[in-house]
Write a protein that holds these residues in place. Structure first.
Motif, PDB file in Angstrom:
ATOM      1  N   TYR A  32      30.321  55.100  45.851  1.00  0.00           N
ATOM      2  CA  TYR A  32      31.197  53.613  45.478  1.00  0.00           C
ATOM      3  C   TYR A  32      31.043  52.497  46.005  1.00  0.00           C
ATOM      4  N   ALA A  33      31.161  51.615  45.520  1.00  0.00           N
ATOM      5  CA  ALA A  33      30.900  49.670  45.606  1.00  0.00           C
ATOM      6  C   ALA A  33      32.643  50.105  45.800  1.00  0.00           C
ATOM      7  N   MET A  34      32.770  48.762  46.947  1.00  0.00           N
ATOM      8  CA  MET A  34      34.465  48.794  46.937  1.00  0.00           C
ATOM      9  C   MET A  34      34.791  47.562  47.085  1.00  0.00           C
ATOM     10  N   ALA A  35      35.701  47.912  46.540  1.00  0.00           N
ATOM     11  CA  ALA A  35      36.765  46.049  46.521  1.00  0.00           C
ATOM     12  C   ALA A  35      38.104  45.374  47.355  1.00  0.00           C
ATOM     13  N   TRP A  36      38.136  44.727  47.739  1.00  0.00           N
ATOM     14  CA  TRP A  36      39.910  44.157  48.295  1.00  0.00           C
ATOM     15  C   TRP A  36      40.060  43.385  46.795  1.00  0.00           C
ATOM     16  N   PHE A  37      41.359  43.535  46.757  1.00  0.00           N
ATOM     17  CA  PHE A  37      42.504  42.906  45.557  1.00  0.00           C
ATOM     18  C   PHE A  37      43.320  42.577  46.001  1.00  0.00           C
ATOM     19  N   VAL A  48      39.334  40.187  45.815  1.00  0.00           N
ATOM     20  CA  VAL A  48      38.841  38.628  46.968  1.00  0.00           C
ATOM     21  C   VAL A  48      37.333  39.430  47.571  1.00  0.00           C
ATOM     22  N   ALA A  49      36.741  40.155  47.467  1.00  0.00           N
ATOM     23  CA  ALA A  49      35.717  40.822  48.391  1.00  0.00           C
ATOM     24  C   ALA A  49      35.516  42.119  47.947  1.00  0.00           C
ATOM     25  N   GLY A  50      34.074  42.088  48.099  1.00  0.00           N
ATOM     26  CA  GLY A  50      33.130  43.341  47.589  1.00  0.00           C
ATOM     27  C   GLY A  50      32.043  44.073  47.858  1.00  0.00           C
ATOM     28  N   ILE A  51      31.818  44.989  47.775  1.00  0.00           N
ATOM     29  CA  ILE A  51      30.570  45.517  48.796  1.00  0.00           C
ATOM     30  C   ILE A  51      30.057  47.034  48.454  1.00  0.00           C
ATOM     31  N   TYR A  95      45.121  45.110  48.210  1.00  0.00           N
ATOM     32  CA  TYR A  95      44.670  46.500  47.835  1.00  0.00           C
ATOM     33  C   TYR A  95      43.397  46.731  48.145  1.00  0.00           C
ATOM     34  N   CYS A  96      43.026  48.286  48.614  1.00  0.00           N
ATOM     35  CA  CYS A  96      41.458  48.357  48.465  1.00  0.00           C
ATOM     36  C   CYS A  96      41.035  49.634  46.768  1.00  0.00           C
ATOM     37  N   ALA A  97      40.495  49.108  46.788  1.00  0.00           N
ATOM     38  CA  ALA A  97      39.887  49.778  45.270  1.00  0.00           C
ATOM     39  C   ALA A  97      38.551  50.447  45.213  1.00  0.00           C
ATOM     40  N   ALA A  98      37.887  51.903  44.719  1.00  0.00           N
ATOM     41  CA  ALA A  98      36.697  51.950  44.716  1.00  0.00           C
ATOM     42  C   ALA A  98      36.455  51.658  42.922  1.00  0.00           C
ATOM     43  N   TYR A 109      37.840  49.402  38.385  1.00  0.00           N
ATOM     44  CA  TYR A 109      38.057  50.496  39.271  1.00  0.00           C
ATOM     45  C   TYR A 109      39.609  51.418  39.054  1.00  0.00           C
ATOM     46  N   ALA A 110      38.964  52.480  39.369  1.00  0.00           N
ATOM     47  CA  ALA A 110      39.585  53.560  39.095  1.00  0.00           C
ATOM     48  C   ALA A 110      40.326  54.075  40.410  1.00  0.00           C
ATOM     49  N   TYR A 111      40.047  53.347  41.226  1.00  0.00           N
ATOM     50  CA  TYR A 111      40.684  54.076  42.570  1.00  0.00           C
ATOM     51  C   TYR A 111      41.547  53.431  43.062  1.00  0.00           C
ATOM     52  N   TRP A 112      42.769  53.410  43.315  1.00  0.00           N
ATOM     53  CA  TRP A 112      43.558  52.001  44.198  1.00  0.00           C
ATOM     54  C   TRP A 112      44.237  53.052  45.691  1.00  0.00           C
ATOM     55  N   GLY A 113      44.239  52.169  46.728  1.00  0.00           N
ATOM     56  CA  GLY A 113      44.889  52.243  47.735  1.00  0.00           C
ATOM     57  C   GLY A 113      46.455  52.166  47.698  1.00  0.00           C
ATOM     58  N   GLN A 114      47.552  51.898  47.855  1.00  0.00           N
ATOM     59  CA  GLN A 114      48.930  51.766  47.713  1.00  0.00           C
ATOM     60  C   GLN A 114      49.055  50.533  48.056  1.00  0.00           C
TER      61      GLN A 114
END
Length: 122
Positions: A32-37, A48-51, A95-98, A109-114
């Motif tokens: 998965y590509a990941m990102a911060w929002f 915010v940032a992604g990788i 939040y982080c997300a995938a 993004y389908a998956y999110w943290g709390q």
């Protein structure tokens, strides 16, 4: 399914640093590509940032370029966000997300943290 759990938020003075972590479990994290929002009350969630899954070319919002660094450790199933030179306007829930397909739009993004609260005081 991918489960994401953020940690590392808190209260810091302007000019200080924090390191956020996002622990992933479930399906193969490295696919998965990941990102911060981040989000503040009354505003839309912003990128915010992604990788990408390979950990190669990273992407940042203009407001954090040169101050924040995103990284990932696929062996540890963990995403990081190193935040330096923090400003009061960085205050938000982070939040982080995938996502399976790299994008800067939160709707992809389908998956999110709390989420984890970051508060920067003056």
């Amino acid at each position: 399914q991918v489960q994401l759990v953020e940690s590392g938020g808190g209260l810091v003075q302007a000019g200080g640093s924090l390191r956020l972590s996002c622990a992933a479990s479930g399906r193969t994290f490295s696919r998965y590509a990941m990102a911060w929002f981040r989000q503040t009350p009354g505003k839309e969630r912003e990128f915010v940032a992604g990788i990408p899954w390979s950990g190669g070319r990273t992407n940042y919002a203009d407001s954090v370029k040169g101050r924040f660094t995103v990284s990932r450790d696929n062996a540890k199933n963990t995403l990081y966000l190193q935040m330096n030179s923090l400003r009061p306007e960085d205050t938000a829930v982070y939040y982080c997300a995938a996502t399976a397909t790299w994008d800067v739009r939160s709707t992809s993004y389908a998956y999110w943290g709390q989420g984890t609260q970051v508060t920067v005081s003056t």
